[in-house]
Write a protein that holds these residues in place. Structure first.
Motif, mmCIF file in Angstrom:
data_model
loop_
_atom_site.group_PDB
_atom_site.id
_atom_site.type_symbol
_atom_site.label_atom_id
_atom_site.label_comp_id
_atom_site.label_asym_id
_atom_site.label_seq_id
_atom_site.Cartn_x
_atom_site.Cartn_y
_atom_site.Cartn_z
ATOM 1 N N GLY A 138 0.909 -1.290 -0.057
ATOM 2 C CA GLY A 138 -0.064 0.039 -0.198
ATOM 3 C C GLY A 138 0.896 1.292 -0.103
ATOM 4 O O GLY A 138 0.329 2.175 -0.640
ATOM 5 N N GLN A 139 2.031 1.225 0.719
ATOM 6 C CA GLN A 139 2.723 2.366 0.881
ATOM 7 C C GLN A 139 3.498 2.575 -0.504
ATOM 8 O O GLN A 139 3.681 3.927 -0.999
ATOM 9 N N MET A 140 3.946 1.496 -0.986
ATOM 10 C CA MET A 140 4.669 1.445 -2.338
ATOM 11 C C MET A 140 3.902 1.964 -3.386
ATOM 12 O O MET A 140 4.250 3.042 -4.118
ATOM 13 N N ALA A 141 2.620 1.645 -3.400
ATOM 14 C CA ALA A 141 1.786 1.781 -4.541
ATOM 15 C C ALA A 141 1.464 3.381 -4.211
ATOM 16 O O ALA A 141 1.097 4.259 -5.270
ATOM 17 N N ALA A 142 0.970 3.858 -3.152
ATOM 18 C CA ALA A 142 0.563 5.188 -2.879
ATOM 19 C C ALA A 142 1.717 6.032 -3.395
ATOM 20 O O ALA A 142 1.529 7.246 -4.081
ATOM 21 N N LYS A 143 2.968 5.867 -2.920
ATOM 22 C CA LYS A 143 4.239 6.792 -3.500
ATOM 23 C C LYS A 143 4.187 6.777 -5.138
ATOM 24 O O LYS A 143 4.953 7.572 -5.695
ATOM 25 N N ALA A 144 3.792 5.575 -5.831
ATOM 26 C CA ALA A 144 3.770 5.588 -7.035
ATOM 27 C C ALA A 144 2.687 6.094 -7.733
ATOM 28 O O ALA A 144 2.447 6.249 -8.738
ATOM 29 N N GLY A 145 1.566 6.913 -6.999
ATOM 30 C CA GLY A 145 0.489 7.494 -7.554
ATOM 31 C C GLY A 145 -0.709 6.759 -7.570
ATOM 32 O O GLY A 145 -1.826 7.322 -8.168
ATOM 33 N N PHE A 146 -0.754 5.621 -6.906
ATOM 34 C CA PHE A 146 -2.192 4.980 -6.749
ATOM 35 C C PHE A 146 -2.731 5.104 -5.438
ATOM 36 O O PHE A 146 -2.154 5.359 -4.381
ATOM 37 N N ALA A 147 -4.115 4.873 -5.506
ATOM 38 C CA ALA A 147 -5.074 4.920 -4.367
ATOM 39 C C ALA A 147 -5.370 3.405 -3.986
ATOM 40 O O ALA A 147 -5.843 2.459 -4.785
ATOM 41 N N VAL A 148 -5.005 3.036 -2.822
ATOM 42 C CA VAL A 148 -5.070 1.470 -2.291
ATOM 43 C C VAL A 148 -5.968 1.381 -1.362
ATOM 44 O O VAL A 148 -5.691 2.082 -0.194
ATOM 45 N N LEU A 149 -6.697 0.539 -1.530
ATOM 46 C CA LEU A 149 -7.859 0.009 -0.469
ATOM 47 C C LEU A 149 -7.372 -1.242 -0.065
ATOM 48 O O LEU A 149 -7.831 -2.394 -0.765
ATOM 49 N N ALA A 150 -6.813 -1.677 1.152
ATOM 50 C CA ALA A 150 -6.544 -2.867 1.530
ATOM 51 C C ALA A 150 -7.519 -3.567 2.718
ATOM 52 O O ALA A 150 -7.887 -2.713 3.627
ATOM 53 N N LEU A 151 -8.335 -4.553 2.293
ATOM 54 C CA LEU A 151 -9.460 -4.734 3.056
ATOM 55 C C LEU A 151 -9.194 -5.725 4.252
ATOM 56 O O LEU A 151 -8.054 -6.654 3.991
ATOM 57 N N ASP A 152 -9.873 -5.852 5.205
ATOM 58 C CA ASP A 152 -9.987 -6.921 6.037
ATOM 59 C C ASP A 152 -11.090 -7.746 5.635
ATOM 60 O O ASP A 152 -12.294 -7.041 5.794
ATOM 61 N N LEU A 153 -11.132 -9.006 5.105
ATOM 62 C CA LEU A 153 -12.327 -9.506 4.559
ATOM 63 C C LEU A 153 -13.064 -10.030 5.861
ATOM 64 O O LEU A 153 -12.675 -10.006 6.966
ATOM 65 N N ARG A 154 -14.609 -10.409 5.512
ATOM 66 C CA ARG A 154 -15.461 -10.772 6.665
ATOM 67 C C ARG A 154 -14.887 -11.660 7.435
ATOM 68 O O ARG A 154 -14.390 -12.586 6.933
ATOM 69 N N GLY A 155 -15.118 -11.644 8.765
ATOM 70 C CA GLY A 155 -14.511 -12.781 9.509
ATOM 71 C C GLY A 155 -13.136 -12.374 10.013
ATOM 72 O O GLY A 155 -12.659 -13.463 10.716
ATOM 73 N N HIS A 156 -12.603 -11.421 9.217
ATOM 74 C CA HIS A 156 -11.159 -11.554 9.847
ATOM 75 C C HIS A 156 -10.718 -10.002 10.443
ATOM 76 O O HIS A 156 -11.637 -8.884 9.782
ATOM 77 N N GLY A 157 -9.716 -10.013 11.059
ATOM 78 C CA GLY A 157 -9.133 -8.588 11.691
ATOM 79 C C GLY A 157 -10.303 -7.909 12.180
ATOM 80 O O GLY A 157 -10.872 -8.148 13.159
ATOM 81 N N GLU A 158 -10.476 -6.444 11.756
ATOM 82 C CA GLU A 158 -11.186 -5.764 12.280
ATOM 83 C C GLU A 158 -12.611 -5.519 11.795
ATOM 84 O O GLU A 158 -13.625 -4.928 12.061
ATOM 85 N N SER A 159 -12.814 -6.335 10.594
ATOM 86 C CA SER A 159 -14.095 -6.828 10.072
ATOM 87 C C SER A 159 -15.000 -7.394 10.940
ATOM 88 O O SER A 159 -14.707 -8.165 11.592
ATOM 89 N N GLY A 160 -16.419 -7.213 10.650
ATOM 90 C CA GLY A 160 -17.342 -7.931 11.187
ATOM 91 C C GLY A 160 -17.781 -9.235 10.400
ATOM 92 O O GLY A 160 -17.097 -9.507 9.405
ATOM 93 N N GLY A 161 -18.701 -9.904 10.736
ATOM 94 C CA GLY A 161 -18.967 -10.884 10.235
ATOM 95 C C GLY A 161 -18.387 -12.318 10.240
ATOM 96 O O GLY A 161 -17.575 -12.315 11.121
ATOM 97 N N GLU A 162 -18.879 -13.111 9.292
ATOM 98 C CA GLU A 162 -17.944 -14.451 9.316
ATOM 99 C C GLU A 162 -17.570 -14.668 7.751
ATOM 100 O O GLU A 162 -18.629 -14.304 6.999
ATOM 101 N N LEU A 163 -16.662 -15.399 7.736
ATOM 102 C CA LEU A 163 -16.350 -15.699 5.964
ATOM 103 C C LEU A 163 -17.588 -16.740 5.666
ATOM 104 O O LEU A 163 -17.786 -17.846 6.176
ATOM 105 N N ASP A 164 -18.289 -16.305 4.626
ATOM 106 C CA ASP A 164 -19.422 -17.060 4.186
ATOM 107 C C ASP A 164 -19.568 -16.969 2.617
ATOM 108 O O ASP A 164 -18.799 -16.449 1.997
ATOM 109 N N ALA A 165 -20.752 -17.368 2.201
ATOM 110 C CA ALA A 165 -20.958 -17.711 0.614
ATOM 111 C C ALA A 165 -21.119 -15.989 0.165
ATOM 112 O O ALA A 165 -21.129 -15.861 -1.233
#
Length: 254
Positions: A48-75
């Motif tokens: 994310g840091q490398m891409a931003a320095k190169a001019g990109f906007a980067v959105l790195a997700l926590d998928l559902r059930g992971h990290g700070e995101s809610g829910g659970e990994l499902d269909a």
């Protein structure tokens, strides 16, 4: 970088890290980043840091059930990438018609499947994407751990997973069929030749099945996690994405 939150179509709140380039007075090309099973957005901070320095906007997700995101990994997990795409499209700094997706391992599988249905996502970068058979095996091992057993495939802490829902999804979808639906949007597959988690023949098969534009980078002497975190490989990927944005050149030769 800033922590952002948004909600999916099925009302799961997701957390993500947003990396923005410095003010250029122009729209930025966007990238939605999807991690693998049991991983998190923090694992992709260097990209994310490398891409931003190169001019990109980067959105790195926590998928559902992971990290700070809610829910659970499902269909409904494909909704996570759709929500990330919509979030970037609504940012005034980002070109809403120039947003790529970059996924690693299970995130690579997600990237291919989601892009097959969301025509706004282009191009697609998939690191060592597993097929459905491998993911079914993983879900079987997750179920064992949920019942109190140990598994060499699954490390702790375990993300929140609805195994039955995921298995129903995996029975219905096919990675190669999804990859065929991506053309004429570019697909880049990156795989280490010594990957002992996801065999490289899966990326080879996908590459052989899909139409141009496409590219396959097989990296010698490295394992499953190497390519997605290797600065040189990520620099090449940013060049490849930039070339697509310019609509010039032969993408398979970058």
């Amino acid at each position: 970088m800033e922590l952002v939150r948004f909600t999916t179509y099925d009302e799961v709140e997701l957390a993500a890290h947003l990396y923005m380039p410095g003010g250029t007075g122009e729209w930025s090309q966007g990238i939605v980043v999807c991690h693998g099973f049991g991983s998190s957005k923090e694992r992709h901070a260097e990209f994310g840091q490398m891409a931003a320095k190169a001019g990109f906007a980067v959105l790195a997700l926590d998928l559902r059930g992971h990290g700070e995101s809610g829910g659970e990994l499902d269909a409904n997990v494909f909704n996570d990438i759709a929500a990330g795409l919509l979030y970037l499209q609504n940012r005034p700094e980002v070109n809403p018609m120039n947003i790529a997706v970059r996924g690693s391992s299970m995130g690579g599988w997600l990237a291919v499947h989601t892009a097959a249905h969301l025509k706004d996502l282009a191009p697609i970068v998939a690191f060592c994407p597993p097929n459905e058979m491998l993911l079914m095996t993983l879900m079987e091992e997750v179920a064992l751990v949920q019942r109190g057993h140990s598994s060499p495939m699954v490390t702790q802490p375990l993300p929140r997973v609805n195994v039955n829902s995921m298995m129903q999804l995996l029975y219905r979808v096919d990675l190669l069929k999804a990859a065929r639906r991506l053309s004429p949007r570019p697909l880049l597959l990156v795989h280490c030749e010594d990957d002992d988690v996801v065999p490289p023949h899966i990326s080879r098969s996908a590459y052989e099945e899909v139409r141009e534009p496409k590219a396959l980078w097989l990296l010698p002497g490295c394992g499953h996690d190497f390519a997605q975190h290797d600065p040189q490989t990520n620099a090449r990927i940013l060049d490849w994405l930039r070339l697509f944005s310019m609509n010039t050149g032969n993408l398979s030769e970058v």
